[in-house]
Design a protein around this motif. Structure first.
Motif, PDB file in Angstrom:
ATOM      1  N   ILE A   1      -2.949   0.090  -6.156  1.00  0.00           N
ATOM      2  CA  ILE A   1      -2.017  -0.529  -5.202  1.00  0.00           C
ATOM      3  C   ILE A   1      -0.757  -0.904  -5.980  1.00  0.00           C
ATOM      4  O   ILE A   1      -0.801  -1.031  -7.197  1.00  0.00           O
TER       5      ILE A   1
ATOM      6  N   GLY B   1      -4.550   3.396  -0.514  1.00  0.00           N
ATOM      7  CA  GLY B   1      -4.100   3.167  -1.885  1.00  0.00           C
ATOM      8  C   GLY B   1      -3.390   4.401  -2.425  1.00  0.00           C
ATOM      9  O   GLY B   1      -3.321   5.436  -1.760  1.00  0.00           O
TER      10      GLY B   1
ATOM     11  N   ASN C   1       0.846  -1.195   0.000  1.00  0.00           N
ATOM     12  CA  ASN C   1       0.000   0.000   0.000  1.00  0.00           C
ATOM     13  C   ASN C   1       0.885   1.250   0.000  1.00  0.00           C
ATOM     14  O   ASN C   1       2.110   1.147  -0.088  1.00  0.00           O
TER      15      ASN C   1
END
Lengths: 344, 567
Positions: free
Chosen positions: B303, B294, B258
């Motif tokens: 991502i 994200g 992430n």
């Protein structure tokens, strides 16, 4: 047929697509339509064509399927070069355009035209059939599924790259021999034939090779390398073509067909003189009778135009020929050794 | 035209295997494959990762039984267990058979077929050829069909079954090259037309033609579809195009990160990490994005799939296609930078309801591969099981049809029936008054499916989705085919494909609204747990008076009892 762009965004460029059009139902001959559309960075030629089809002219016809460079449907000529529309970036193509801001889109060459950017692939499929482009397994059908063939890394690497071919026909379109002779085997089919012939699981190597050395076969290639340069999967197609030829010379001998004899004549001239004795090359390749029957009229024309090559006694060996012969023999020896180690 | 014994619709892996096997079973039969693209263009070519089979080449202790268990568990216990048994026990044989006829499998050091780990599998059992497995399998099958002299009708678009009561008389199809509508009288018809996930359009990894043609034709002929609400979202689609980055990228050791650089899968599947099953990994990505972890970009949130630590050599030798695609479609070289990804509609678990032999309820009609629902994938398919499915059940359908074809008397398809089909096409090409644009309808369908019938579902959204799909179906009646030519009318083709997607979209959304539980790929935020008591059953969709009618069918058990599914 222009789509106006009200605001000129810096991230977008107005691009004119000059698209080849031909509908056999109504057109007596092909023409070009211009479509001017705004295109941002990162857009592929295929996405631009999709945009034109959806927003400007629904009748523009082309094939497209996976849109990810693996199905091979969207082969076409973009600015004169055969490629996949789905993996070609508009801005990159634009950078090499002859006419600024214009991209010319045409169908593949050397295959029958159906409509607009769509050509008939059947001739290619027919050739795949003619040259047995499949593995004819050495395992009997009743035994299949019971055990694996063991295939070494070395054996695998011989055909690995060739199996990348997606039959997009870009090489077919670029081939200079096919332009003159539609019956020519074609690069994609040579590549596939090679891939089958080096597969240790296959059992019809000799049969396939016998077909490949005939007229319109492997010896017709003139090494222009256009197929390899245009391959969308960067497959070394010429290595495959050379591979088939070396295989043919080795397993069928130097006197096999005119192609092999031609290669042998080259070798012997180079060894003796360091250059070609062109006047006698046709006799040595195709025999006296064939040459007299087929090339005499051309020979007469050449004499009249004073374009005849010098007679054999006039072809003097190149400078430093002795030294060259030594090197030539050494090279030939290396090649032989290479072949032996490959065979193991 | 002389009646065929077997007409196979679709020239991908399932269709070609069916053709090859049918010719092997009875060489005297008159068999044809009809495909809307040249067979070697079929979407089987896009399958990158591989096919599962317990060959035990890599992990010596792998067994068919473990493969069966992994598949049933992966399906969230919705797969029919007898069908899974067929799939997994046939697997080693069929992979070896493909090897024997020339598929260029990658190899292990002992020269046997290479295998690698894949999501949801207890052992490394996914057989592969670099990241071009589907492509090489498709090439092999096409080559073998050419060798056997299979008759191909390439670039023919199937329009409808010709039905007489409970029997099929054959197929009616359009020749793309001429625009002519032609009858294919046939004792048996096998549908092998692939999936329907393209209804999600830009949020789909599928080829433009994965429009569920066979399913829609069967549905219109009264054959029930099964488990249509189960659409698999693949975790790693490319951000801009939805195109797929194979699970093999994670199988080879890729990380999902992430924006904090965290391997977030530790929170969702601490043991399997990135190699959890697809539904779970997709939901994990979506959750990270929804909760603000994200990355953001004009082309949408995403991502990172990070391969940089794998090194240039491994990426070049094992994942060359992925590298090429990342460079072509995202402008990113995975050797140097992470790839931007987000979940993408990838696979249809649902399809034409068949038994373990590929038979549908209609005599003489069979289905196989992604267009069928046997069901071996239940609520969620494991990676590496789809190539296996098309091979195993393609072969079984071909074999069964070859054995049964001569039992059926052929019947003619009348000229009038063919003329009616042509007239219907013609009328859509001559619009009058107000008309609808194809592109708009298709765009709206993709949008409403992604927004309302996507990864996370709930009643209010699903109701909105159904209403919008029904409205689109109404508007479709006025759609205009803007190209009037007979020769290779791709515009007409697009419109016909949209019609198929619209019919099927209703079954997907309706099934999703009815199923008040979360199972496998189907996640209801308003019903977050699996409800075995009420919903351990298949959903059946049948067309009644122009709209979908839902029914049910029990799941075949027998090997493994229901368990909670954790990884």
């Amino acid at each position: 047929m222009t789509v106006s762009t009200d605001q000129h965004n810096e991230a977008k460029r107005d691009v004119t697509f000059k698209v080849f059009r031909f509908n056999p139902q109504v057109d007596s001959k092909p023409y070009f339509d211009d479509y001017k559309i705004p295109v941002e960075r990162g857009v592929t030629v295929l996405r631009a064509l999709n945009y034109i089809k959806e927003h400007v002219d629904a009748s523009v016809s082309f094939r497209a399927f996976c849109q990810a460079g693996i199905c091979g449907s969207c082969g076409m000529r973009v600015n004169g070069i055969s490629m996949l529309a789905c993996t070609s970036q508009v801005w990159e193509v634009l950078a090499k355009s002859k006419e600024e801001g214009v991209i010319k889109v045409e169908p593949l060459r050397n295959l029958p035209l159906i409509k607009d950017l769509i050509v008939d692939m059947d001739p290619l499929v027919d050739k795949m059939k003619h040259y047995s482009n499949w593995v004819d397994s050495s395992m009997p059908e009743a035994e299949m599924g019971k055990k694996e063939f063991l295939v070494s890394e070395e054996e695998f690497l011989k055909y690995d790259k060739a199996t990348d071919c997606i039959l997009c026909a870009s090489c077919v379109s670029e081939c200079s021999i096919l332009r003159a002779n539609k019956e020519y085997v074609s690069p994609a089919v040579l590549l596939k034939s090679y891939r089958m012939n080096v597969d240790t699981r296959d059992s019809i190597h000799d049969l396939r090779l016998a077909e490949l050395v005939k007229d319109h076969g492997v010896w017709d290639c003139t090494h222009c390398y256009r197929c390899q340069e245009s391959c969308v999967k960067s497959i070394p197609i010429m290595d495959a073509i050379h591979g088939i030829r070396e295989d043919a010379l080795e397993s069928r001998g130097m006197k096999d067909t005119s192609g092999a004899k031609h290669a042998e004549a080259f070798m012997s001239d180079i060894e003796k003189k360091g250059k070609l004795v062109e006047a006698t090359l046709p006799f040595r390749t195709n025999g006296v009778l064939w040459t007299m029957q087929n090339l005499l009229p051309m020979a007469v024309k050449m004499i009249l135009k004073r374009r005849t090559p010098p007679p054999p006694p006039m072809v003097k060996p190149s400078k430093g020929i002795k030294e060259f012969r030594g090197e030539f023999r050494e090279m030939s020896e290396h090649v032989k050794q290479d072949h032996k180690s490959h065979k193991k | 035209m002389k009646p065929f014994d077997i007409v196979i619709v679709g020239g991908g892996g399932a269709g070609l295997y069916a053709a090859m096997e049918a010719m092997k079973t009875n060489p005297a039969l008159n068999i044809a494959v009809l495909s809307k693209v040249y067979p070697n263009r079929s979407h089987t070519s896009a399958a990158q990762g591989g096919a599962n089979a317990a060959l035990a080449n890599k992990a010596k202790d792998d067994t068919v039984e473990m493969h069966i268990f992994d598949t049933i568990k992966g399906s969230d216990y919705l797969a029919d267990q007898d069908a899974v048994e067929v799939l997994c026990s046939e697997a080693p044989k069929i992979i070896r058979e493909l090897e024997n006829i020339g598929t260029p499998w990658s190899r292990l050091e002992d020269n046997t077929i290479a295998q690698r780990p894949f999501g949801g599998a207890g052992r490394p059992r996914c057989c592969y050829c670099a990241d071009k497995t589907g492509h090489t399998i498709l090439q092999t099958l096409y080559e073998q069909c050419l060798k056997k002299g299979v008759i191909f009708f390439n670039e023919y678009f199937a329009l409808n079954l010709s039905v007489n009561g409970s029997r099929s008389k054959g197929l009616i199809a359009m020749n793309m090259k001429t625009g002519a509508v032609e009858a294919f009288p046939a004792r048996t018809v096998i549908f092998a037309t692939g999936g329907y996930a393209k209804m999600y359009w830009n949020r789909s990894s599928n080829a433009a033609g994965n429009t569920g043609d066979g399913q829609a034709i069967a549905y219109r002929a009264g054959i029930p579809l099964k488990d249509m609400e189960f659409v698999q979202f693949h975790p790693t689609g490319l951000r801009k195009s939805g195109l797929l980055v194979t699970e093999g990228a994670r199988g080879e050791g890729g990380y999902l990160l992430n924006k904090d650089g965290e391997r977030f899968m530790a929170r969702y599947a601490p043991e399997k990490m990135e190699l959890g099953p697809r539904d779970l990994v997709s939901r994990s990505l979506e959750t990270e994005i929804l909760q603000g972890r994200g990355f953001d970009s004009p082309a949408g949130k995403y991502i990172h799939l990070d391969l940089t630590h794998l090194g240039a050599d491994l990426i070049k030798s094992r994942l060359p296609q992925i590298r090429e695609m990342a460079m072509n479609f995202e402008g990113v070289d995975p050797i140097l930078e992470p790839i931007p990804v987000r979940p993408t509609a990838h696979y249809s678990m649902g399809g034409i309801d068949t038994d373990n032999y590929g038979r549908t309820v209609m005599e003489g009609v069979y289905a196989a591969g992604e267009s069928a629902c046997v069901s071996v994938h239940g609520a969620n398919r494991l990676g590496g099981n789809s190539l296996l499915d098309i091979l195993v059940f393609g072969r079984i359908a071909g074999h069964t049809a070859a054995l049964e074809a001569r039992k059926f008397e052929p019947s003619a398809i009348s000229e009038d029936e063919v003329k009616d089909q042509l007239a219907e096409l013609r009328s859509s090409m001559q619009p009058s008054g107000h008309y609808e644009r194809y592109g708009e309808l298709r765009e709206e369908l993709g949008q409403t499916m992604a927004l309302n019938v996507g990864i996370y579902r709930e009643a209010s959204l699903l109701k909105k989705g159904i209403a919008e799909v029904l409205e689109l179906k109404e508007r479709f009646k006025k759609v205009r085919v803007a190209d009037s030519s007979d020769v290779f009318n791709t515009n007409l083709l697009q419109v016909l494909e949209l019609k198929n997607m619209l019919d099927l979209a209703e079954t997907v959304a309706a099934g999703a609204l009815a199923r008040e539980e979360s199972r496998g790929s189907h996640t209801r935020t308003d019903f977050p747990t699996r409800d075995d008591e009420k919903w351990h059953k298949h959903t059946m969709s049948t067309l009644v008076d122009g709209n979908v009618k839902l029914g049910e069918k029990p799941v075949t058990m027998g090997r493994y009892e229901l368990q909670e599914r954790t990884y």
